[in-house]
Motif scaffolding. Structure first.
Motif, PDB file in Angstrom:
ATOM      1  N   VAL A  63     -11.994  33.717  -0.046  1.00  0.00           N
ATOM      2  CA  VAL A  63     -10.749  34.626   0.270  1.00  0.00           C
ATOM      3  C   VAL A  63     -11.705  35.831   0.824  1.00  0.00           C
ATOM      4  O   VAL A  63     -11.292  36.335   1.934  1.00  0.00           O
ATOM      5  N   LEU A  64     -12.737  36.205   0.204  1.00  0.00           N
ATOM      6  CA  LEU A  64     -13.491  37.327   0.760  1.00  0.00           C
ATOM      7  C   LEU A  64     -13.934  36.797   2.207  1.00  0.00           C
ATOM      8  O   LEU A  64     -14.104  37.953   3.150  1.00  0.00           O
ATOM      9  N   CYS A  65     -14.598  35.799   2.449  1.00  0.00           N
ATOM     10  CA  CYS A  65     -14.976  35.270   3.677  1.00  0.00           C
ATOM     11  C   CYS A  65     -14.119  35.190   4.668  1.00  0.00           C
ATOM     12  O   CYS A  65     -14.206  35.460   5.877  1.00  0.00           O
ATOM     13  N   ALA A  66     -12.891  34.894   4.365  1.00  0.00           N
ATOM     14  CA  ALA A  66     -11.652  34.700   5.392  1.00  0.00           C
ATOM     15  C   ALA A  66     -11.055  35.780   5.966  1.00  0.00           C
ATOM     16  O   ALA A  66     -10.689  36.244   6.799  1.00  0.00           O
ATOM     17  N   THR A  67     -11.352  37.122   4.814  1.00  0.00           N
ATOM     18  CA  THR A  67     -10.546  38.173   5.149  1.00  0.00           C
ATOM     19  C   THR A  67     -11.512  39.409   5.300  1.00  0.00           C
ATOM     20  O   THR A  67     -11.237  40.443   5.980  1.00  0.00           O
ATOM     21  N   ARG A  68     -12.906  39.325   5.245  1.00  0.00           N
ATOM     22  CA  ARG A  68     -13.784  40.320   5.612  1.00  0.00           C
ATOM     23  C   ARG A  68     -15.001  39.776   6.506  1.00  0.00           C
ATOM     24  O   ARG A  68     -15.675  38.859   6.216  1.00  0.00           O
ATOM     25  N   PRO A  69     -15.045  40.034   7.639  1.00  0.00           N
ATOM     26  CA  PRO A  69     -15.848  39.556   8.462  1.00  0.00           C
ATOM     27  C   PRO A  69     -17.658  39.915   8.195  1.00  0.00           C
ATOM     28  O   PRO A  69     -18.276  39.111   8.228  1.00  0.00           O
ATOM     29  N   SER A  70     -17.741  40.877   7.463  1.00  0.00           N
ATOM     30  CA  SER A  70     -19.067  41.423   6.773  1.00  0.00           C
ATOM     31  C   SER A  70     -19.526  40.292   6.050  1.00  0.00           C
ATOM     32  O   SER A  70     -20.555  39.998   5.814  1.00  0.00           O
ATOM     33  N   CYS A  71     -18.655  40.125   5.089  1.00  0.00           N
ATOM     34  CA  CYS A  71     -18.975  39.039   4.038  1.00  0.00           C
ATOM     35  C   CYS A  71     -19.032  37.521   4.655  1.00  0.00           C
ATOM     36  O   CYS A  71     -20.151  36.792   4.302  1.00  0.00           O
ATOM     37  N   ALA A  72     -18.322  37.382   5.747  1.00  0.00           N
ATOM     38  CA  ALA A  72     -18.727  35.871   6.208  1.00  0.00           C
ATOM     39  C   ALA A  72     -20.014  36.031   7.098  1.00  0.00           C
ATOM     40  O   ALA A  72     -20.734  34.898   6.823  1.00  0.00           O
ATOM     41  N   ARG A  73     -20.447  37.072   7.671  1.00  0.00           N
ATOM     42  CA  ARG A  73     -21.561  37.107   8.245  1.00  0.00           C
ATOM     43  C   ARG A  73     -22.720  37.231   7.314  1.00  0.00           C
ATOM     44  O   ARG A  73     -23.743  36.288   7.536  1.00  0.00           O
ATOM     45  N   THR A  74     -22.746  37.812   6.217  1.00  0.00           N
ATOM     46  CA  THR A  74     -23.680  37.748   4.944  1.00  0.00           C
ATOM     47  C   THR A  74     -23.827  36.180   4.579  1.00  0.00           C
ATOM     48  O   THR A  74     -24.917  35.712   4.152  1.00  0.00           O
ATOM     49  N   PHE A  75     -22.775  35.725   4.238  1.00  0.00           N
ATOM     50  CA  PHE A  75     -22.651  34.336   3.665  1.00  0.00           C
ATOM     51  C   PHE A  75     -23.556  33.372   4.638  1.00  0.00           C
ATOM     52  O   PHE A  75     -24.169  32.314   4.212  1.00  0.00           O
ATOM     53  N   ARG A  76     -23.358  33.462   6.006  1.00  0.00           N
ATOM     54  CA  ARG A  76     -23.835  32.592   7.183  1.00  0.00           C
ATOM     55  C   ARG A  76     -25.435  32.784   7.158  1.00  0.00           C
ATOM     56  O   ARG A  76     -25.958  32.054   7.169  1.00  0.00           O
ATOM     57  N   PHE A  77     -25.583  33.972   6.651  1.00  0.00           N
ATOM     58  CA  PHE A  77     -27.123  34.567   6.712  1.00  0.00           C
ATOM     59  C   PHE A  77     -27.644  33.748   5.876  1.00  0.00           C
ATOM     60  O   PHE A  77     -28.865  33.153   5.931  1.00  0.00           O
ATOM     61  N   TRP A  78     -27.338  33.929   4.569  1.00  0.00           N
ATOM     62  CA  TRP A  78     -27.918  33.280   3.443  1.00  0.00           C
ATOM     63  C   TRP A  78     -27.742  31.601   3.475  1.00  0.00           C
ATOM     64  O   TRP A  78     -28.726  31.078   2.672  1.00  0.00           O
ATOM     65  N   ARG A  79     -26.650  31.179   3.830  1.00  0.00           N
ATOM     66  CA  ARG A  79     -26.626  29.776   3.917  1.00  0.00           C
ATOM     67  C   ARG A  79     -27.750  29.341   4.861  1.00  0.00           C
ATOM     68  O   ARG A  79     -28.213  28.205   4.285  1.00  0.00           O
ATOM     69  N   HIS A  80     -28.123  29.749   5.966  1.00  0.00           N
ATOM     70  CA  HIS A  80     -29.408  29.436   6.858  1.00  0.00           C
ATOM     71  C   HIS A  80     -30.544  29.672   6.312  1.00  0.00           C
ATOM     72  O   HIS A  80     -31.440  29.117   6.186  1.00  0.00           O
ATOM     73  N   MET A  81     -30.710  31.132   5.686  1.00  0.00           N
ATOM     74  CA  MET A  81     -32.140  31.493   5.344  1.00  0.00           C
ATOM     75  C   MET A  81     -32.556  31.213   4.011  1.00  0.00           C
ATOM     76  O   MET A  81     -33.779  31.217   3.752  1.00  0.00           O
ATOM     77  N   GLY A  82     -31.556  30.930   3.150  1.00  0.00           N
ATOM     78  CA  GLY A  82     -31.826  30.626   1.514  1.00  0.00           C
ATOM     79  C   GLY A  82     -32.822  29.367   1.710  1.00  0.00           C
ATOM     80  O   GLY A  82     -33.669  29.332   0.934  1.00  0.00           O
ATOM     81  N   PRO A  83     -32.394  28.375   2.036  1.00  0.00           N
ATOM     82  CA  PRO A  83     -33.599  27.365   2.137  1.00  0.00           C
ATOM     83  C   PRO A  83     -34.879  27.461   2.700  1.00  0.00           C
ATOM     84  O   PRO A  83     -35.781  26.926   2.327  1.00  0.00           O
TER      85      PRO A  83
END
Length: 135
Positions: A63-83
């Motif tokens: 819900v947060l990623c769908a409603t807040r662009p900054s959350c979606a960007r942060t999630f995208r960053f960690w999805r790629h950079m975490g591994p």
């Protein structure tokens, strides 16, 4: 009607949980528990609570990623950079290994991941670029 909580484990998480509930001896009698709770039953209950919490957290994150662009960007960053960060973490210097071998392994990782990280940060822009400049 009172029920009995059987204390079968004295070590580990379950033992701590049961002692925290007041099970200092072999059994705990309480009126709020409708049936006998064995160690396996308490473990299943705790696992169910954890699964429900994970499901709720995933839903809240969606819900947060769908409603807040900054959350979606942060999630995208960690999805790629975490591994990538985990790969660097586990590729660090090992016991009995020379400094040169560790440096060579890190150089190989830099060759693999530098283009990926540069492209991702270039797409995300903003504060991600500023943090990358510092790091």
């Amino acid at each position: 009607m009172a029920a009995a909580l059987v204390h079968r484990s004295s070590a580990g998480f379950l033992g701590l949980l049961l002692r925290g509930l007041g099970a200092s001896g072999a059994t705990l009698t309480t009126s709020c528990v409708p049936t006998a709770w064995t160690a396996a039953r308490v473990t299943a209950w705790v696992a169910g609570i954890c699964a429900l919490g994970a499901l709720g957290g995933a839903g809240a994150g969606a819900v947060l990623c769908a409603t807040r662009p900054s959350c979606a960007r942060t999630f995208r960053f960690w999805r790629h950079m975490g591994p990538i960060l985990l790969h660097y973490w586990f590729a660090g210097k090992r016991k009995g290994e020379s400094e040169a071998a560790a440096e060579e392994r890190l150089k190989q990782l830099h060759q693999i991941y530098a283009p990926v990280a540069g492209h991702l940060i270039g797409e995300l822009r903003g504060v991600f670029v500023k943090v990358a400049q510092v790091v």
